[in-house]
Design a protein around this motif. Structure first.
Motif, PDB file in Angstrom:
ATOM      1  N   ALA A 156       4.666   0.313  -0.787  1.00 57.34           N
ATOM      2  CA  ALA A 156       4.271  -1.039  -1.182  1.00 57.34           C
ATOM      3  C   ALA A 156       5.326  -2.067  -0.776  1.00 57.34           C
ATOM      4  O   ALA A 156       6.414  -1.724  -0.344  1.00 57.34           O
ATOM      5  CB  ALA A 156       4.045  -1.079  -2.694  1.00 57.34           C
ATOM      6  N   TYR A 157       4.969  -3.366  -0.936  1.00 58.33           N
ATOM      7  CA  TYR A 157       5.817  -4.513  -0.573  1.00 58.33           C
ATOM      8  C   TYR A 157       5.990  -4.604   0.951  1.00 58.33           C
ATOM      9  O   TYR A 157       7.006  -5.111   1.431  1.00 58.33           O
ATOM     10  CB  TYR A 157       7.211  -4.421  -1.199  1.00 58.33           C
ATOM     11  N   SER A 158       5.039  -4.119   1.715  1.00 57.71           N
ATOM     12  CA  SER A 158       5.258  -3.953   3.158  1.00 57.71           C
ATOM     13  C   SER A 158       4.239  -4.672   4.038  1.00 57.71           C
ATOM     14  O   SER A 158       4.055  -4.303   5.195  1.00 57.71           O
ATOM     15  CB  SER A 158       5.222  -2.450   3.494  1.00 57.71           C
ATOM     16  N   LEU A 159       3.594  -5.691   3.508  1.00 60.82           N
ATOM     17  CA  LEU A 159       2.546  -6.367   4.284  1.00 60.82           C
ATOM     18  C   LEU A 159       3.064  -6.938   5.599  1.00 60.82           C
ATOM     19  O   LEU A 159       2.327  -7.056   6.566  1.00 60.82           O
ATOM     20  CB  LEU A 159       1.920  -7.497   3.450  1.00 60.82           C
ATOM     21  N   HIS A 160       4.347  -7.296   5.639  1.00 58.55           N
ATOM     22  CA  HIS A 160       4.919  -7.914   6.838  1.00 58.55           C
ATOM     23  C   HIS A 160       5.484  -6.896   7.825  1.00 58.55           C
ATOM     24  O   HIS A 160       5.870  -7.259   8.936  1.00 58.55           O
ATOM     25  CB  HIS A 160       6.061  -8.846   6.427  1.00 58.55           C
ATOM     26  N   LYS A 161       5.537  -5.630   7.438  1.00 60.57           N
ATOM     27  CA  LYS A 161       6.218  -4.626   8.255  1.00 60.57           C
ATOM     28  C   LYS A 161       5.421  -4.281   9.516  1.00 60.57           C
ATOM     29  O   LYS A 161       4.201  -4.237   9.511  1.00 60.57           O
ATOM     30  CB  LYS A 161       6.453  -3.357   7.446  1.00 60.57           C
ATOM     31  N   SER A 162       6.178  -3.990  10.597  1.00 61.29           N
ATOM     32  CA  SER A 162       5.549  -3.679  11.885  1.00 61.29           C
ATOM     33  C   SER A 162       5.595  -2.190  12.212  1.00 61.29           C
ATOM     34  O   SER A 162       5.139  -1.782  13.266  1.00 61.29           O
ATOM     35  CB  SER A 162       6.254  -4.456  13.007  1.00 61.29           C
ATOM     36  N   LEU A 269       0.717   8.537   0.885  1.00 61.46           N
ATOM     37  CA  LEU A 269      -0.050   7.666   1.787  1.00 61.46           C
ATOM     38  C   LEU A 269      -1.243   7.067   1.050  1.00 61.46           C
ATOM     39  O   LEU A 269      -1.585   5.902   1.266  1.00 61.46           O
ATOM     40  CB  LEU A 269      -0.527   8.451   3.011  1.00 61.46           C
ATOM     41  N   LYS A 270      -1.841   7.861   0.182  1.00 62.54           N
ATOM     42  CA  LYS A 270      -2.977   7.363  -0.601  1.00 62.54           C
ATOM     43  C   LYS A 270      -2.542   6.228  -1.516  1.00 62.54           C
ATOM     44  O   LYS A 270      -3.235   5.206  -1.649  1.00 62.54           O
ATOM     45  CB  LYS A 270      -3.563   8.515  -1.429  1.00 62.54           C
ATOM     46  N   LYS A 271      -1.383   6.377  -2.152  1.00 59.25           N
ATOM     47  CA  LYS A 271      -0.846   5.319  -3.020  1.00 59.25           C
ATOM     48  C   LYS A 271      -0.629   4.036  -2.214  1.00 59.25           C
ATOM     49  O   LYS A 271      -0.955   2.933  -2.665  1.00 59.25           O
ATOM     50  CB  LYS A 271       0.480   5.754  -3.648  1.00 59.25           C
ATOM     51  N   THR A 272      -0.052   4.183  -1.027  1.00 58.09           N
ATOM     52  CA  THR A 272       0.220   3.018  -0.175  1.00 58.09           C
ATOM     53  C   THR A 272      -1.081   2.400   0.310  1.00 58.09           C
ATOM     54  O   THR A 272      -1.234   1.168   0.329  1.00 58.09           O
ATOM     55  CB  THR A 272       1.093   3.438   1.026  1.00 58.09           C
ATOM     56  N   PHE A 273      -2.045   3.238   0.681  1.00 56.54           N
ATOM     57  CA  PHE A 273      -3.361   2.784   1.141  1.00 56.54           C
ATOM     58  C   PHE A 273      -4.043   1.969   0.045  1.00 56.54           C
ATOM     59  O   PHE A 273      -4.605   0.887   0.306  1.00 56.54           O
ATOM     60  CB  PHE A 273      -4.199   4.002   1.528  1.00 56.54           C
ATOM     61  N   ASN A 274      -3.997   2.459  -1.187  1.00 58.81           N
ATOM     62  CA  ASN A 274      -4.624   1.747  -2.305  1.00 58.81           C
ATOM     63  C   ASN A 274      -3.934   0.409  -2.558  1.00 58.81           C
ATOM     64  O   ASN A 274      -4.591  -0.579  -2.912  1.00 58.81           O
ATOM     65  CB  ASN A 274      -4.573   2.606  -3.571  1.00 58.81           C
ATOM     66  N   TRP A 275      -2.590   0.374  -2.394  1.00 57.47           N
ATOM     67  CA  TRP A 275      -1.859  -0.880  -2.568  1.00 57.47           C
ATOM     68  C   TRP A 275      -2.307  -1.902  -1.514  1.00 57.47           C
ATOM     69  O   TRP A 275      -2.536  -3.067  -1.851  1.00 57.47           O
ATOM     70  CB  TRP A 275      -0.354  -0.632  -2.466  1.00 57.47           C
ATOM     71  N   TYR A 276      -2.439  -1.459  -0.278  1.00 58.96           N
ATOM     72  CA  TYR A 276      -2.908  -2.357   0.789  1.00 58.96           C
ATOM     73  C   TYR A 276      -4.307  -2.893   0.487  1.00 58.96           C
ATOM     74  O   TYR A 276      -4.596  -4.075   0.698  1.00 58.96           O
ATOM     75  CB  TYR A 276      -2.906  -1.646   2.140  1.00 58.96           C
ATOM     76  N   ASN A 277      -5.175  -2.020   0.006  1.00 60.34           N
ATOM     77  CA  ASN A 277      -6.543  -2.444  -0.284  1.00 60.34           C
ATOM     78  C   ASN A 277      -6.622  -3.400  -1.457  1.00 60.34           C
ATOM     79  O   ASN A 277      -7.625  -4.122  -1.620  1.00 60.34           O
ATOM     80  CB  ASN A 277      -7.422  -1.218  -0.557  1.00 60.34           C
ATOM     81  N   SER A 278      -5.577  -3.435  -2.284  1.00 55.72           N
ATOM     82  CA  SER A 278      -5.552  -4.360  -3.424  1.00 55.72           C
ATOM     83  C   SER A 278      -5.060  -5.743  -3.033  1.00 55.72           C
ATOM     84  O   SER A 278      -5.125  -6.681  -3.833  1.00 55.72           O
ATOM     85  CB  SER A 278      -4.665  -3.803  -4.540  1.00 55.72           C
ATOM     86  N   LYS A 279      -4.586  -5.874  -1.801  1.00 63.82           N
ATOM     87  CA  LYS A 279      -4.002  -7.131  -1.332  1.00 63.82           C
ATOM     88  C   LYS A 279      -4.927  -7.846  -0.343  1.00 63.82           C
ATOM     89  O   LYS A 279      -5.689  -7.211   0.393  1.00 63.82           O
ATOM     90  CB  LYS A 279      -2.650  -6.879  -0.663  1.00 63.82           C
ATOM     91  N   LYS A 280      -4.818  -9.149  -0.326  1.00 60.78           N
ATOM     92  CA  LYS A 280      -5.554  -9.952   0.647  1.00 60.78           C
ATOM     93  C   LYS A 280      -4.724 -10.097   1.894  1.00 60.78           C
ATOM     94  O   LYS A 280      -3.600 -10.612   1.855  1.00 60.78           O
ATOM     95  CB  LYS A 280      -5.884 -11.334   0.055  1.00 60.78           C
ATOM     96  N   LEU A 281      -5.239  -9.634   3.026  1.00 61.93           N
ATOM     97  CA  LEU A 281      -4.472  -9.689   4.279  1.00 61.93           C
ATOM     98  C   LEU A 281      -4.849 -10.930   5.082  1.00 61.93           C
ATOM     99  O   LEU A 281      -5.941 -11.435   5.010  1.00 61.93           O
ATOM    100  CB  LEU A 281      -4.757  -8.432   5.116  1.00 61.93           C
TER     101      LEU A 281
END
Length: 281
Positions: A156-162, A269-281
């Protein structure tokens, strides 16, 4: 104890600030942008690692400095090596000089397990150069240091990561194409950010006595395997295209290593995937 985290608004820096605050430390966050995850007991300083004046304000009066600020995008580092060198090398020297000036007790540097690879990216080379300067500041001025060499961190906290896993998740959610460098069979050591923090916490409890720590899982998975795992979580399939790797990108690292599957990888990976899906990209 008062601690400053350079790059404290970033992916790993934000997690580190949370960990340090939970231990009762006063935390200064220094970054080019305001932290989205700042807590009440954390103070924000906005500035560039290349700006000594602003950097001094954040470091002055602190006991420890965690240097997590970096340009970590492999493509930018390859295409703009001078930009990478300024931030990752010159920025580190700036931080070292200020730590020397204010008699900081210990300088803790976030490096990469790829820093000493025989073949590798410009990013890895910039980390290697920074490590050399850190050692020289210890040898010449007695500035105590600890270098933490991370493998590929995700969470998590990685929306900006490449980095690859984070790019895959964004592309999957937005139905965009993910470009795989080379065959995708190249092996990497992937570590979940919470597991990384547990290891850092253990090192911290031992008073950071050693100068070098490798923080990884010692288990390997291919890029292609990660794609398959992420596809299994989604009702969509990640669009992929194999492309020629950019100059300086190492597609063969760990080629001779024995493959050891990471049993916790799917769960994390599932935890991270769920975190991404909870965020607006």
């Amino acid at each position: 104890m008062k601690i400053v985290v350079l790059g404290g608004s970033g992916f790993m820096g934000s997690h580190l600030c949370d960990l340090l605050s939970s231990k009762g430390h006063k935390v200064n966050i220094f970054d080019i942008k305001k932290s989205k995850y700042k807590k009440k007991n954390q103070k924000m300083y906005i500035g560039s690692i290349l700006d000594k004046k602003e950097l001094s304000l954040a470091v002055r009066g602190c006991d420890f400095v965690y240097h997590f600020a970096a340009l970590a995008d492999l493509d930018i580092a390859s295409n703009e090596p001078l930009k990478s060198a300024k931030i990752n090398i010159v920025g580190t020297i700036n931080a070292l000089e200020i730590c020397k000036k204010y008699n900081i007790k210990r300088f803790i540097f976030a490096s990469s397990i790829y820093a000493n690879a025989e073949e590798g990216s410009f990013y890895g080379s910039s980390k290697q150069a920074a490590e050399i300067y850190i050692e020289k500041f210890y040898n010449n001025f007695g500035l105590n240091y600890t270098i933490l060499r991370f493998s590929n961190v995700y969470g998590a906290y990685s929306l900006h990561k490449s980095s690859a896993i984070h790019q895959m998740m964004r592309c999957l959610k937005k139905n965009k194409l993910f470009k795989i460098h080379g065959t995708g069979k190249q092996l990497r050591d992937f570590i979940y950010v919470e597991d990384l923090l547990k290891k850092i916490n253990k090192i911290y409890k031992k008073n950071l006595k050693k100068n070098f720590y490798n923080i990884n899982t010692n288990k390997l998975n291919s890029i292609n395997e990660i794609v398959k795992i992420l596809n299994s979580f989604s009702n969509k399939t990640l669009k992929t295209k194999h492309v020629k790797a950019p100059v300086g990108y190492d597609v063969s690292f760990f080629k001779k290593a024995k493959v050891r599957r990471n049993a916790n990888l799917i769960l994390n990976l599932k935890k991270t995937f769920n975190w991404y899906n909870s965020k607006k990209l």
